[in-house]
Scaffold this active site. Structure first.
Site, PDB file in Angstrom:
ATOM      1  N   GLU A 177       0.814  -1.223   0.000  1.00 45.91           N
ATOM      2  CA  GLU A 177       0.000   0.000   0.000  1.00 45.91           C
ATOM      3  C   GLU A 177       0.852   1.280   0.000  1.00 45.91           C
ATOM      4  O   GLU A 177       0.790   2.082   0.933  1.00 45.91           O
ATOM      5  CB  GLU A 177      -1.000  -0.037   1.168  1.00 45.91           C
ATOM      6  CG  GLU A 177      -1.948  -1.227   1.026  1.00 45.91           C
ATOM      7  CD  GLU A 177      -3.125  -1.266   1.995  1.00 45.91           C
ATOM      8  OE1 GLU A 177      -3.170  -0.453   2.939  1.00 45.91           O
ATOM      9  OE2 GLU A 177      -4.019  -2.116   1.785  1.00 45.91           O
TER      10      GLU A 177
ATOM     11  N   GLU B 124      -4.439  -8.631  -1.452  1.00 49.07           N
ATOM     12  CA  GLU B 124      -4.885  -8.551  -0.045  1.00 49.07           C
ATOM     13  C   GLU B 124      -6.369  -8.229   0.054  1.00 49.07           C
ATOM     14  O   GLU B 124      -6.887  -7.377  -0.674  1.00 49.07           O
ATOM     15  CB  GLU B 124      -4.093  -7.485   0.717  1.00 49.07           C
ATOM     16  CG  GLU B 124      -4.284  -7.590   2.240  1.00 49.07           C
ATOM     17  CD  GLU B 124      -3.658  -6.441   3.008  1.00 49.07           C
ATOM     18  OE1 GLU B 124      -2.450  -6.195   2.836  1.00 49.07           O
ATOM     19  OE2 GLU B 124      -4.392  -5.779   3.769  1.00 49.07           O
TER      20      GLU B 124
ATOM     21  N   CYS C 193      -9.687  -8.524   3.365  1.00 50.86           N
ATOM     22  CA  CYS C 193     -10.250  -9.124   4.578  1.00 50.86           C
ATOM     23  C   CYS C 193     -11.563  -8.433   4.906  1.00 50.86           C
ATOM     24  O   CYS C 193     -11.820  -7.312   4.440  1.00 50.86           O
ATOM     25  CB  CYS C 193      -9.292  -9.034   5.767  1.00 50.86           C
ATOM     26  SG  CYS C 193      -9.048  -7.364   6.395  1.00 50.86           S
TER      27      CYS C 193
ATOM     28  N   ASN D 129     -13.187 -10.123  -9.812  1.00 50.12           N
ATOM     29  CA  ASN D 129     -11.797 -10.109 -10.257  1.00 50.12           C
ATOM     30  C   ASN D 129     -11.565 -11.082 -11.401  1.00 50.12           C
ATOM     31  O   ASN D 129     -10.945 -10.726 -12.402  1.00 50.12           O
ATOM     32  CB  ASN D 129     -10.874 -10.441  -9.080  1.00 50.12           C
ATOM     33  CG  ASN D 129     -10.559  -9.209  -8.246  1.00 50.12           C
ATOM     34  OD1 ASN D 129      -9.715  -8.396  -8.620  1.00 50.12           O
ATOM     35  ND2 ASN D 129     -11.249  -9.048  -7.131  1.00 50.12           N
TER      36      ASN D 129
END
Ligand SMILES: *[C@@H]1O[C@H](CO)[C@@H](O)[C@H](O)[C@H]1NC(C)=O
Ligand SMILES: *[C@@H]1O[C@H](CO)[C@@H](O)[C@H](O)[C@H]1NC(C)=O
Ligand SMILES: *[C@@H]1O[C@H](CO)[C@@H](O)[C@H](O)[C@H]1NC(C)=O
Ligand SMILES: *[C@@H]1O[C@H](CO)[C@@H](O)[C@H](O)[C@H]1NC(C)=O
Ligand SMILES: *[C@@H]1O[C@H](CO)[C@@H](O)[C@H](O)[C@H]1NC(C)=O
Ligand SMILES: *[C@@H]1O[C@H](CO)[C@@H](O)[C@H](O)[C@H]1NC(C)=O
Ligand SMILES: *[C@@H]1O[C@H](CO)[C@@H](O)[C@H](O)[C@H]1NC(C)=O
Ligand SMILES: *[C@@H]1O[C@H](CO)[C@@H](O)[C@H](O)[C@H]1NC(C)=O
Ligand SMILES: *[C@@H]1O[C@H](CO)[C@@H](O)[C@H](O)[C@H]1NC(C)=O
Ligand SMILES: *[C@@H]1O[C@H](CO)[C@@H](O)[C@H](O)[C@H]1NC(C)=O
Ligand SMILES: *[C@@H]1O[C@H](CO)[C@@H](O)[C@H](O)[C@H]1NC(C)=O
Ligand SMILES: CC(=O)N[C@H]1CO[C@H](CO)[C@@H](O)[C@@H]1O
Length: 511
Positions: free
Chosen positions: A251, A354, A356, A387
């Site tokens: 990030e 990533e 969550c 995706n």
């Protein structure tokens, strides 16, 4: 390429299945499967199917676990509304890299808090042949917000810049390396790819002189910082762990927003300099020259910036193999930004690096851990479908395991995880997220290729893949609460399968 069509018709099915598939427990937000030292549910084996035979795996909200049934498709021209066309194999759509999660300190801390036999069952649940067969792992280089304090491998100032200071932390030896080595040995000769990401450089190298917060790397340390990455790969190699890829920075642009998270900020121009003048040349000129460099590793709303500033520059592009995408702002950013960013760079792969649940918390309304939540499993299913529809090649979850309050995390950034460990009870809970992601990781093995498929009927999502073992895998999600019957038709063979309401299913078929 295959063209598969699905037609949905509503049937009143008798209760499809009532056989219990795991040690099911009702909890606050739904159900979980409970595992302990002596018992954990597994995935029934993939069978050798004869021509025309299929195997169907089903996980539903009302019955967690993997139910496996078999049946036959038969030539049936009378199913007029169902059509299949096959042409131009192999497909030109994406090839799967893998699915998996991250070996954070917190995941390891939770793992070792269990009795040894339960630890084995947890690792097997993710990586075993009768588990989810995870094919991808993300390894933090040093600490993250899911550590018990902020650290790097060179916290003391390296005055002569020789990196003599570099030393792995006790966390690597206690919580990461043994866990990763168990995963590697469970994967056997199956493909298992590891990629590394870093959160922060040492405080003394940064403009804000702190590991947390919004600081940039002082320019005199760029070269040193690139050599630090090589030191990491050497240190892990000494522990028998080799990597497939690396992201330049976790990030790099979102630390504007997250001032308490350990992070290193890169402006677009710093990110460009970092890749083309430092990290890229250092890696390509090392014994790790084969590493895939995965740019961005940040939320997808930043993809246009990546395209304008980085992918447009040939000097940067020569070092970049793929683009890593996080999911945290997906609700406000359509998946179409993925396609836009790729118009000119189709040779790059896109990989979700990533995700969550529980990262937005509102006291007593939205909790970090919502044990048993089917909705959170559905969030995974829909994001993975989004995706994959945009040619993304795989999907990486965040912490492999967390405790019952979504930690440990030294900055109280508690979130959810597919596996929640209850150390007091010596047991762990597999949540709906575990099974949701599992349908993709288990059946879309690396080198599966997406084939064209068509769906007719509302509310159903489905995608089809041709696996390396020549089986066709069709993943089907019905978001309605009623049981439905789905006509599946492949290469002139068709038939009907029964799909429970609120379920995720994988249909495997040998032509
Ligand atoms: C472990 O789980 C199994 C299955 O639910 C149960 O029969 C057994 O009693 C549990 N063992 C312990 C030690 O809790
Ligand atoms: C499907 O066909 C095979 C032979 O090809 C047969 O052995 C089997 O019993 C049939 N039915 C099911 C449910 O698999
Ligand atoms: C589904 O398939 C069955 C049998 O192949 C056929 O009778 C039926 O008309 C099909 N339904 C739809 C909606 O296409
Ligand atoms: C650099 O400093 C470290 C101690 O910080 C020392 O061990 C090392 O020998 C020094 N290297 C050189 C080349 O001076
Ligand atoms: C490893 O590969 C061999 C030969 O291809 C195969 O027979 C065996 O089942 C594989 N083992 C595992 C654990 O995948
Ligand atoms: C690495 O492999 C060597 C040789 O097989 C072995 O002796 C050593 O214990 C392994 N190290 C770790 C950390 O697994
Ligand atoms: C590559 O490494 C060698 C020595 O290992 C060095 O002489 C050379 O300058 C390096 N090239 C680049 C482009 O960094
Ligand atoms: C996926 O890739 C194929 C082949 O390159 C391309 O035709 C298609 O437009 C891509 N789809 C999306 C949504 O990007
Ligand atoms: C979970 O981790 C948090 C730290 O983030 C800690 O405060 C809490 O006590 C832990 N909970 C359990 C049940 O271990
Ligand atoms: C964890 O286990 C303890 C002891 O069995 C129990 O009291 C507690 O409710 C469990 N926590 C959760 C979240 O299930
Ligand atoms: C084939 O079609 C007929 C007529 O629609 C239907 O009755 C039969 O169930 C179908 N068979 C299969 C295997 O789909
Ligand atoms: C997702 C899906 O197929 N949705 C279907 C699920 O089943 C209901 C009825 O049982 C249909 O109305 C939906 O179209």
């Amino acid at each position: 390429m295959f063209i598969l069509k699905f037609t949905v018709c509503i049937l009143l099915l008798s209760k499809i299945n009532s056989e219990q598939l795991c040690s099911l427990r009702e909890v606050e937000y739904g159900t979980v499967c409970v595992c302990n030292s002596s018992y954990c549910d597994t995935v029934p084996s993939i069978e050798d199917l004869s021509s025309g035979q299929y195997q169907l795996y089903t996980t539903s909200e009302s019955n967690l676990g993997f139910l496996s049934t078999t049946g036959n498709l038969s030539t049936n021209d009378s199913a007029a509304s169902v059509s299949v066309t096959v042409a131009n194999l192999p497909s030109t759509l994406q090839t799967i890299i893998g699915f998996g999660g991250a070996f954070t300190d917190s995941a390891g801390i939770n793992l070792v808090s269990l009795p040894e036999e339960a630890q084995t069952k947890l690792v097997e649940s993710y990586f075993g042949e009768d588990g989810l067969q995870y094919s991808l792992g993300r390894v933090p280089i040093g600490g993250t917000d899911f550590s018990t304090y902020g650290y790097t491998y060179c916290d003391e100032e390296d005055t002569n810049l020789t990196l003599a200071c570099f030393e792995l932390a006790s966390e690597d030896y206690n919580y990461k390396i043994p866990f990763i080595n168990q995963a590697i040995s469970l994967r056997g000769n199956g493909t298992f790819r590891l990629f590394a990401s870093v959160w922060s450089s040492p405080a003394w190298t940064k403009s804000n002189n702190a590991i947390e917060g919004t600081g940039v790397l002082n320019s005199e340390y760029y070269d040193w910082w690139a050599r630090y990455f090589i030191k990491f790969f050497e240190a892990y190699e000494e522990n028998n762990i080799t990597f497939w890829g690396v992201t330049p920075q976790n990030e790099p642009m979102d630390s504007f927003l997250s001032i308490t998270i350990p992070n290193l900020l890169h402006t677009p121009s710093q990110m460009k300099t970092w890749i083309k003048d430092h990290l890229g040349p250092t890696i390509r000129n090392s014994t790790y020259s084969y590493l895939k460099i995965i740019a961005l590793d940040d939320n997808r709303y930043l993809l246009p910036i990546l395209k304008w500033f980085i992918l447009s520059d040939e000097d940067v592009l020569q070092y970049v193999d793929g683009v890593g995408i996080h999911w945290y702002v997906d609700l406000t950013t359509p998946a179409s930004v993925i396609e836009d960013a790729y118009n000119d760079n189709k040779e790059l792969f896109a990989l979700a690096t990533e995700a969550c649940n529980g990262y937005i918390r509102i006291t007593d309304i939205i909790k970090a851990v919502e044990l048993g939540s089917w909705t959170r499993g559905v969030n995974y299913i829909n994001d993975i479908f989004d995706n994959l529809e945009y040619n993304v090649t795989g999907w990486t979850d965040w912490n492999l395991a967390l405790n019952t309050s979504g930690g440990p995390t030294f900055i109280d950034n508690n979130v959810d995880s597919p596996i929640i460990v209850n150390a007091t009870a010596g047991e762990f809970y597999k949540q709906p997220m575990f099974y949701a992601l599992g349908h993709f990781s288990k059946f879309l093995v690396p080198d599966s290729v997406r084939v064209t498929s068509e769906v007719s009927g509302s509310n159903i999502r489905a995608l089809a893949f041709l696996r390396p073992d020549e089986k066709v895998a069709v993943i089907i999600y019905n978001e309605s609460s009623d049981d439905v019957s789905v006509n599946i038709s492949i290469e002139g063979n068709s038939g009907t399968i029964e799909v429970p309401g609120n379920s995720i299913n994988t249909f495997l078929y040998t032509q």
